[in-house]
Design a protein around this motif. Structure first.
Motif, mmCIF file in Angstrom:
data_model
loop_
_atom_site.group_PDB
_atom_site.id
_atom_site.type_symbol
_atom_site.label_atom_id
_atom_site.label_comp_id
_atom_site.label_asym_id
_atom_site.label_seq_id
_atom_site.Cartn_x
_atom_site.Cartn_y
_atom_site.Cartn_z
ATOM 1 N N LEU A 136 0.875 -1.170 0.000
ATOM 2 C CA LEU A 136 0.000 0.000 0.000
ATOM 3 C C LEU A 136 0.908 1.215 0.000
ATOM 4 C CD1 LEU A 136 -2.798 1.327 0.252
ATOM 5 C CD2 LEU A 136 -2.553 1.125 2.739
ATOM 6 N N THR A 137 0.764 2.082 -0.987
ATOM 7 C CA THR A 137 1.582 3.280 -1.095
ATOM 8 C C THR A 137 0.674 4.494 -0.965
ATOM 9 O OG1 THR A 137 3.148 2.134 -2.531
ATOM 10 C CG2 THR A 137 3.212 4.540 -2.556
ATOM 11 N N VAL A 138 0.954 5.322 0.048
ATOM 12 C CA VAL A 138 0.100 6.472 0.365
ATOM 13 C C VAL A 138 0.950 7.659 0.810
ATOM 14 C CG1 VAL A 138 -1.926 5.086 1.007
ATOM 15 C CG2 VAL A 138 -0.209 5.580 2.725
ATOM 16 N N ASP A 139 0.354 8.840 0.789
ATOM 17 C CA ASP A 139 1.062 10.048 1.229
ATOM 18 C C ASP A 139 1.377 10.010 2.719
ATOM 19 O OD1 ASP A 139 1.125 11.243 -1.297
ATOM 20 O OD2 ASP A 139 -0.855 12.143 -1.007
ATOM 21 N N ASN A 140 0.480 9.436 3.518
ATOM 22 C CA ASN A 140 0.621 9.437 4.980
ATOM 23 C C ASN A 140 0.888 8.032 5.514
ATOM 24 O OD1 ASN A 140 -1.951 8.626 4.186
ATOM 25 N ND2 ASN A 140 -2.941 9.454 6.001
ATOM 26 N N ALA A 141 1.994 7.428 5.070
ATOM 27 C CA ALA A 141 2.291 6.026 5.405
ATOM 28 C C ALA A 141 2.428 5.796 6.910
ATOM 29 C CB ALA A 141 3.556 5.563 4.685
ATOM 30 N N THR A 142 2.994 6.740 7.641
ATOM 31 C CA THR A 142 3.171 6.545 9.079
ATOM 32 C C THR A 142 1.815 6.445 9.779
ATOM 33 O OG1 THR A 142 5.286 7.696 9.009
ATOM 34 C CG2 THR A 142 4.233 7.481 11.170
ATOM 35 N N GLU A 143 0.905 7.335 9.441
ATOM 36 C CA GLU A 143 -0.444 7.309 10.021
ATOM 37 C C GLU A 143 -1.192 6.033 9.634
ATOM 38 O OE1 GLU A 143 -4.614 9.771 9.456
ATOM 39 O OE2 GLU A 143 -2.732 10.801 9.060
ATOM 40 N N VAL A 144 -1.076 5.652 8.367
ATOM 41 C CA VAL A 144 -1.767 4.458 7.884
ATOM 42 C C VAL A 144 -1.165 3.206 8.514
ATOM 43 C CG1 VAL A 144 -2.251 3.076 5.823
ATOM 44 C CG2 VAL A 144 -2.567 5.554 5.777
ATOM 45 N N LYS A 145 0.151 3.185 8.691
ATOM 46 C CA LYS A 145 0.813 2.076 9.385
ATOM 47 C C LYS A 145 0.246 1.920 10.787
ATOM 48 C CE LYS A 145 4.268 3.192 11.610
ATOM 49 N NZ LYS A 145 4.572 3.516 13.000
ATOM 50 N N ASP A 146 0.111 3.034 11.498
ATOM 51 C CA ASP A 146 -0.455 3.004 12.850
ATOM 52 C C ASP A 146 -1.889 2.474 12.841
ATOM 53 O OD1 ASP A 146 1.937 4.058 13.776
ATOM 54 O OD2 ASP A 146 1.163 6.115 13.928
ATOM 55 N N PHE A 147 -2.662 2.883 11.839
ATOM 56 C CA PHE A 147 -4.043 2.408 11.685
ATOM 57 C C PHE A 147 -4.078 0.884 11.603
ATOM 58 C CE2 PHE A 147 -7.400 0.977 8.809
ATOM 59 C CZ PHE A 147 -8.542 1.549 9.366
ATOM 60 N N TYR A 148 -3.281 0.299 10.710
ATOM 61 C CA TYR A 148 -3.308 -1.153 10.526
ATOM 62 C C TYR A 148 -2.710 -1.902 11.714
ATOM 63 C CZ TYR A 148 -5.345 -0.816 5.959
ATOM 64 O OH TYR A 148 -6.225 -0.572 4.934
ATOM 65 N N GLN A 149 -1.789 -1.285 12.426
ATOM 66 C CA GLN A 149 -1.276 -1.921 13.644
ATOM 67 C C GLN A 149 -2.402 -2.088 14.660
ATOM 68 O OE1 GLN A 149 2.480 0.669 13.948
ATOM 69 N NE2 GLN A 149 2.992 -1.166 15.101
ATOM 70 N N LYS A 150 -3.231 -1.056 14.805
ATOM 71 C CA LYS A 150 -4.308 -1.104 15.792
ATOM 72 C C LYS A 150 -5.499 -1.926 15.302
ATOM 73 C CE LYS A 150 -3.100 3.039 18.281
ATOM 74 N NZ LYS A 150 -2.175 3.911 17.638
ATOM 75 N N VAL A 151 -5.855 -1.790 14.031
ATOM 76 C CA VAL A 151 -7.049 -2.452 13.504
ATOM 77 C C VAL A 151 -6.823 -3.942 13.239
ATOM 78 C CG1 VAL A 151 -8.648 -2.521 11.542
ATOM 79 C CG2 VAL A 151 -8.007 -0.328 12.542
#
Length: 124
Positions: free
Chosen positions: A13-28
């Motif tokens: 998954l390639t996105v502008d806000n990878a750090t935020e999205v990484k945190d999302f998937y860690q929690k979800v």
């Protein structure tokens, strides 16, 4: 990974806000992140909480990845990338990116006739 031709070799998954999205998937999902140095920034390998095996990547849309679509992108292993590309265009698909190198490996993002995107990946 010991994938065979025709199998999915990776998922990114390639996105502008990878750090935020990484945190999302860690929690979800419960994935655990491992930093991967990419020059001036870090991307992330996401690992299964049970097996600690790599299951996907979450990347910043910059540098080499600036032209990647912001969608989960499966990488399908092909025997001959140029032959597969010829079939893509002949059968109504299109190239989304130019061919890219990853070490000795190469890949390209394509769109099928229905508009779905994936990457075709050839091991070097």
């Amino acid at each position: 990974m010991n994938n065979k031709i025709g199998e999915m070799a990776w998922l990114d998954l390639t996105v502008d806000n990878a750090t935020e999205v990484k945190d999302f998937y860690q929690k979800v999902v419960g994935w655990q992140a491992e930093d991967v140095a990419m020059g001036d920034h870090n991307d992330y390998v996401m690992k299964s909480p049970e097996t600690r095996e790599a299951v996907s990547g979450i990347c910043h849309a910059k540098g080499e990845n600036a032209d990647m679509p912001a969608a989960w992108l499966p990488y399908f292993l092909v025997k001959d990338l140029h032959e597969s590309i010829a079939h893509v265009t002949k059968l109504g698909g299109e190239l989304v990116t130019e061919i890219k190198q990853a070490g000795n490996d190469k890949y390209v993002v394509v769109k099928d006739p229905a508009g779905a995107v994936c990457s075709l990946y050839q091991k070097g």
